[in-house]
Design a protein around this motif. Structure first.
Motif, PDB file in Angstrom:
ATOM      1  N   PRO A  99      -1.878   7.579   2.205  1.00 27.45           N
ATOM      2  CA  PRO A  99      -2.100   7.138   0.827  1.00 27.45           C
ATOM      3  C   PRO A  99      -3.574   6.887   0.507  1.00 27.45           C
ATOM      4  O   PRO A  99      -4.031   7.208  -0.592  1.00 27.45           O
ATOM      5  CB  PRO A  99      -1.291   5.835   0.736  1.00 27.45           C
ATOM      6  CG  PRO A  99      -0.250   5.957   1.790  1.00 27.45           C
ATOM      7  CD  PRO A  99      -0.875   6.741   2.894  1.00 27.45           C
ATOM      8  N   GLY A 133      -5.238  10.109  -0.255  1.00 22.97           N
ATOM      9  CA  GLY A 133      -4.876  10.550  -1.600  1.00 22.97           C
ATOM     10  C   GLY A 133      -5.713   9.857  -2.661  1.00 22.97           C
ATOM     11  O   GLY A 133      -6.169  10.488  -3.620  1.00 22.97           O
ATOM     12  N   ASP A 134      -5.938   8.563  -2.489  1.00 23.12           N
ATOM     13  CA  ASP A 134      -6.792   7.829  -3.429  1.00 23.12           C
ATOM     14  C   ASP A 134      -8.225   8.349  -3.387  1.00 23.12           C
ATOM     15  O   ASP A 134      -8.886   8.461  -4.421  1.00 23.12           O
ATOM     16  CB  ASP A 134      -6.772   6.333  -3.115  1.00 23.12           C
ATOM     17  CG  ASP A 134      -5.427   5.697  -3.405  1.00 23.12           C
ATOM     18  OD1 ASP A 134      -4.640   6.294  -4.174  1.00 23.12           O
ATOM     19  OD2 ASP A 134      -5.165   4.609  -2.864  1.00 23.12           O
ATOM     20  N   ASP A 165      -2.331  13.180   4.762  1.00 26.80           N
ATOM     21  CA  ASP A 165      -1.306  12.755   3.807  1.00 26.80           C
ATOM     22  C   ASP A 165      -1.247  11.233   3.658  1.00 26.80           C
ATOM     23  O   ASP A 165      -0.340  10.715   3.021  1.00 26.80           O
ATOM     24  CB  ASP A 165       0.073  13.273   4.236  1.00 26.80           C
ATOM     25  CG  ASP A 165       0.232  14.748   3.934  1.00 26.80           C
ATOM     26  OD1 ASP A 165      -0.405  15.225   2.984  1.00 26.80           O
ATOM     27  OD2 ASP A 165       0.999  15.417   4.650  1.00 26.80           O
ATOM     28  N   GLN A 196       0.820  -1.210   0.000  1.00 21.14           N
ATOM     29  CA  GLN A 196       0.000   0.000   0.000  1.00 21.14           C
ATOM     30  C   GLN A 196       0.857   1.264   0.000  1.00 21.14           C
ATOM     31  O   GLN A 196       0.586   2.200  -0.724  1.00 21.14           O
ATOM     32  CB  GLN A 196      -0.928   0.002   1.221  1.00 21.14           C
ATOM     33  CG  GLN A 196      -1.785   1.237   1.341  1.00 21.14           C
ATOM     34  CD  GLN A 196      -2.820   1.373   0.240  1.00 21.14           C
ATOM     35  OE1 GLN A 196      -3.241   0.393  -0.340  1.00 21.14           O
ATOM     36  NE2 GLN A 196      -3.191   2.588  -0.064  1.00 21.14           N
ATOM     37  N   ASP A 197       1.891   1.308   0.788  1.00 20.87           N
ATOM     38  CA  ASP A 197       2.703   2.510   0.888  1.00 20.87           C
ATOM     39  C   ASP A 197       3.735   2.636  -0.228  1.00 20.87           C
ATOM     40  O   ASP A 197       4.277   3.710  -0.446  1.00 20.87           O
ATOM     41  CB  ASP A 197       3.406   2.560   2.246  1.00 20.87           C
ATOM     42  CG  ASP A 197       2.417   2.824   3.373  1.00 20.87           C
ATOM     43  OD1 ASP A 197       1.353   3.401   3.104  1.00 20.87           O
ATOM     44  OD2 ASP A 197       2.723   2.450   4.513  1.00 20.87           O
ATOM     45  N   SER A 198       4.019   1.560  -0.928  1.00 17.49           N
ATOM     46  CA  SER A 198       5.026   1.632  -1.975  1.00 17.49           C
ATOM     47  C   SER A 198       4.428   2.010  -3.330  1.00 17.49           C
ATOM     48  O   SER A 198       5.161   2.251  -4.272  1.00 17.49           O
ATOM     49  CB  SER A 198       5.762   0.297  -2.090  1.00 17.49           C
ATOM     50  OG  SER A 198       4.878  -0.712  -2.532  1.00 17.49           O
ATOM     51  N   ALA A 215      -4.293  12.959  -6.571  1.00 17.03           N
ATOM     52  CA  ALA A 215      -4.175  12.948  -5.113  1.00 17.03           C
ATOM     53  C   ALA A 215      -3.618  14.271  -4.611  1.00 17.03           C
ATOM     54  O   ALA A 215      -4.058  14.788  -3.580  1.00 17.03           O
ATOM     55  CB  ALA A 215      -3.284  11.794  -4.669  1.00 17.03           C
ATOM     56  N   TYR A 216      -2.672  14.846  -5.326  1.00 19.48           N
ATOM     57  CA  TYR A 216      -2.038  16.090  -4.897  1.00 19.48           C
ATOM     58  C   TYR A 216      -2.132  17.194  -5.947  1.00 19.48           C
ATOM     59  O   TYR A 216      -1.669  18.293  -5.721  1.00 19.48           O
ATOM     60  CB  TYR A 216      -0.567  15.846  -4.549  1.00 19.48           C
ATOM     61  CG  TYR A 216      -0.414  14.904  -3.381  1.00 19.48           C
ATOM     62  CD1 TYR A 216      -0.617  15.349  -2.086  1.00 19.48           C
ATOM     63  CD2 TYR A 216      -0.112  13.568  -3.577  1.00 19.48           C
ATOM     64  CE1 TYR A 216      -0.511  14.491  -1.012  1.00 19.48           C
ATOM     65  CE2 TYR A 216       0.002  12.698  -2.508  1.00 19.48           C
ATOM     66  CZ  TYR A 216      -0.197  13.165  -1.236  1.00 19.48           C
ATOM     67  OH  TYR A 216      -0.097  12.310  -0.170  1.00 19.48           O
ATOM     68  N   PRO A 221       1.364   7.723  -5.774  1.00 19.50           N
ATOM     69  CA  PRO A 221       0.058   8.339  -5.515  1.00 19.50           C
ATOM     70  C   PRO A 221      -0.765   8.443  -6.795  1.00 19.50           C
ATOM     71  O   PRO A 221      -0.219   8.522  -7.897  1.00 19.50           O
ATOM     72  CB  PRO A 221       0.410   9.711  -4.957  1.00 19.50           C
ATOM     73  CG  PRO A 221       1.796   9.984  -5.397  1.00 19.50           C
ATOM     74  CD  PRO A 221       2.462   8.651  -5.554  1.00 19.50           C
TER      75      PRO A 221
END
Length: 133
Positions: A63, A66-67, A61, A18-20, A27-28, A23
């Motif tokens: 993930p 962001g999704d 912030d 999930q963290d790798s 998301a940003y 984004p």
């Protein structure tokens, strides 16, 4: 013991994956149309981050937030109504995702319970003071 050790990599792999992941594109990055971005931002501030739980997806912030921001911006850009997007998010993640509470078949006791308790307390007080007078 050997079974536990052999299963451990399979249990940890989804957490690391999930963290790798990179984004999501929105998301940003904001939408080009400032009116659409304002609608998306308004909705994002009313949706709770499921990982942080104390922040909106606009402020988080994580993930997953962001999704969720990406989904909101894509759907707003496609012309979808913010309320329809909120309902979709609530269907997908549960009522907890929305800061704006709604009365549903699972949440109605939260609204009715305090009223019933106040009525019972009022009835008990009325009976108590009626006997004294």
């Amino acid at each position: 013991m050997l079974v536990a050790i052999s299963v451990l990599p399979f249990a940890i792999a989804p957490l690391a994956a999930q963290d790798s992941m990179p984004p999501a594109p929105y998301a940003y990055r904001q939408l080009d149309d400032s009116g659409l971005e304002a609608r998306a931002r308004g909705l994002m501030e009313e949706l709770r981050c499921l990982k942080c739980q104390s922040q909106s997806i606009a402020d988080s912030d994580a993930p997953m937030a962001g999704d969720m921001r990406h989904q909101v911006r894509l759907r707003i850009a496609a012309g979808e109504d913010p309320e329809a997007i909120r309902e979709w998010m609530m269907e997908r993640y549960g009522d907890y995702v929305s800061y704006a509470p709604v009365v549903s078949r699972t949440t109605w006791p939260l609204y009715v319970g305090p009223v019933v308790l106040l009525l019972i307390a009022g009835l008990l007080l009325w009976r108590r003071f009626r006997k004294v007078a």
